[in-house]
Design an enzyme around this catalytic site. Structure first.
Site, short mmCIF file in Angstrom:
data_model
loop_
_atom_site.label_atom_id
_atom_site.label_comp_id
_atom_site.label_asym_id
_atom_site.label_seq_id
_atom_site.Cartn_x
_atom_site.Cartn_y
_atom_site.Cartn_z
N HIS A 63 -7.16 5.58 4.33
CA HIS A 63 -5.70 6.05 4.39
C HIS A 63 -5.47 7.43 4.33
CE1 HIS A 63 -4.62 1.69 5.44
NE2 HIS A 63 -5.59 1.55 4.52
N ARG A 65 -2.88 9.05 4.99
CA ARG A 65 -1.27 9.27 4.99
C ARG A 65 -0.70 10.31 5.73
NH1 ARG A 65 -1.42 4.51 3.13
NH2 ARG A 65 -1.83 4.07 0.98
N ASP A 308 -11.34 1.49 2.35
CA ASP A 308 -10.07 0.98 2.31
C ASP A 308 -9.43 1.91 1.20
OD1 ASP A 308 -7.39 -0.07 2.65
OD2 ASP A 308 -7.82 -1.87 1.79
N HIS A 312 -1.68 6.56 -3.49
CA HIS A 312 -0.38 6.38 -3.64
C HIS A 312 -0.07 7.27 -4.73
CE1 HIS A 312 0.13 2.84 -1.14
NE2 HIS A 312 -0.87 2.30 -1.44
O1 DOR Z 1 -4.20 -2.35 -0.52
C1 DOR Z 1 -3.90 -1.91 0.67
N1 DOR Z 1 -3.39 -0.73 0.78
N2 DOR Z 1 -4.37 -2.66 1.37
C2 DOR Z 1 -4.07 -2.43 2.81
O2 DOR Z 1 -4.17 -3.12 3.80
C3 DOR Z 1 -3.21 -1.28 3.16
C4 DOR Z 1 -3.57 0.01 2.09
C5 DOR Z 1 -2.10 1.11 1.96
O3 DOR Z 1 -2.09 1.54 2.97
O4 DOR Z 1 -1.71 1.42 0.85
#
Ligand code: DOR
Length: 431
Positions: A63, A65, A308, A312
């Protein structure tokens, strides 16, 4: 064009096996692989003593972002984290804002990736806005080279829509990657439903939420196999899912699967700290599931380790556990976590983290090797014995949510070469 580089004193490992050899890189490609290469004038010599020289790692699941969540990560910072982790290619997930569900957004992310220190590929959304209601324009995205589609962060709930998506994707030579989670079962859950969720008083996600969608999609993959449809299961986390994939493969159903470093290294017990850094989707599971995931890697049921990587922002992850978003960093620690906890030799891990995912994402021959004359020099140099401490403030990612803070890991990436250019040297980013 990058200058010439000599990787000296390492052991080359690729899908064809291992041998002691130096690797000379010229004009972005491997020029020679043999023992005792004399350094030509003007060449940059990089020490690979005690190291394994391998095709760069390939991450099927990151990700990054962008667009929309730049406070958590950008393509640039995510790609730098990837290069430090030994990756030369990453597939960016489409749960951005807006979602990557059209050619316009695909183009935007690909352009952001052009200057990045690793190749940035894009996964397109299966459905418009990832809402699970209407198919996204897969053909226009495939026209830009997209070969993986997923609504990741969510699974496609509607079975008929998933069937239509498989038919459509097969006509484009694309693979559908599924986040397996039945939302009717998972709704309201924040961790694995079991002993620890009861003790902690947190609502749980039963493992059947994952299992049911794996079962359904195996059935749909079986139905559409003759069309050439392929399903890739993302971040599998339960013993039941691994067993289902094992049975499907033995029957010849065209499915592949990935697991994450955190699902092979951590159990739901760590949630006992109530620290949201351990909140992730799918959730961390009990030891029996972790062991099943490791066994799936060992026996070939699972095709890839994918990060993955889910950055955040700090304020998001500082909310109470049941309000914090799920997700963990992964790119900079994946290889070391796998080396430390998967119980597999480096050669097997490289298959799971380089050439097998390269095949799933259709990135061969540019990524995944073999390390041979004439091949693009997308390489990583790994010191399997280096022990290092994970210090969140020193990570290149814009976010800090690593579940391995303060942990000592074994195995570190020393150098990474992208198209022959050293983008990481002695563990330091060069751009
Ligand atoms: O833990 C996760 N975070 N699982 C996901 O499938 C999406 C991801 C996110 O985009 O933060």
């Amino acid at each position: 064009m990058a200058g010439d580089v000599l990787l000296r004193g390492g052991r080359v490992v690729d899908a064809t096996g291992g041998r002691r050899a130096d690797v000379l890189v010229r004009d972005g490609r491997v020029a020679s692989v043999e023992a005792g290469i004399e350094a030509p004038g003007g060449v940059t010599v990089l020490d690979a003593g005690g190291c394994v020289v391998a095709p760069g790692l390939v991450d099927l699941h990151a990700h990054l972002r962008q667009p929309g969540r730049e406070e958590a990560e950008t393509v640039e910072t995510g790609a730098r984290a990837a290069a430090l982790g030994g990756y030369t290619a990453v597939v960016a997930m489409p749960n951005t804002e807006p979602a990557i569900d059209s050619a316009g957004v695909v183009r935007e992310v690909l352009e952001l990736g052009e200057r990045a220190p690793c190749h940035v590929l894009v996964a397109g959304a299966i459905t418009k806005g990832r809402r699970g209601e209407e198919l996204a324009p897969l053909a226009e995205m495939a026209g830009l080279g997209v070969r993986l589609f997923t609504d990741d962060g969510r699974g496609v709930q509607d079975a008929r829509l998933m069937l239509r998506a498989l038919e459509y994707a097969s006509s484009l030579g694309a693979t559908l990657a599924q986040h397996c989670e039945d939302e009717s079962l998972a709704a309201g859950g924040h961790m694995h439903e079991g002993e620890w969720s009861s003790r902690l008083g947190l609502a749980g996600v039963p493992p059947e939420a994952e299992q049911l969608m794996v079962m359904r999609d195996i059935a749909l993959a079986r139905r559409t196999a003759a069309l050439g449809a392929r399903v890739h299961f993302q971040h599998l986390s339960t013993a039941a899912s691994v067993a289902l994939v094992r049975a499907a493969k033995s029957e010849g159903v065209p499915v592949t699967a990935e697991v994450t470093p955190h699902h092979l290294s951590l159990t739901d017990e760590v949630v006992g700290s109530y620290d949201p850094v351990f909140k992730v989707s799918p959730p961390l599971r009990p030891m029996a599931d972790v062991e099943a995931v490791r066994a799936g890697l060992a026996d070939g049921t699972v095709d890839a380790i994918a990060t993955d990587h889910a950055p955040h922002a700090q304020e998001e992850k500082e909310r109470p556990f049941d309000h914090a978003p799920p997700g963990m960093l992964g790119l900079e620690t994946a290889l070391a976590v796998a080396l430390t906890d998967a119980g597999l030799p480096l050669e097997r891990l490289l298959a799971l983290m380089s050439w097998q995912p390269a095949r799933i994402a259709r990135l061969e021959p540019a990524h995944g090797g073999p390390v041979a004359e004439g091949r693009p020099a997308n390489l990583c140099v790994i010191d399997p014995a280096a022990v290092w401490l994970v210090e969140p403030e020193r990570l290149a990612s814009r976010s800090r949510n690593t579940p391995y803070a303060g942990r000592k890991l074994t195995g570190r990436v020393r150098h990474t070469l992208l198209g022959g250019e050293p983008v990481v040297v002695d563990g330091e980013p060069q751009r």
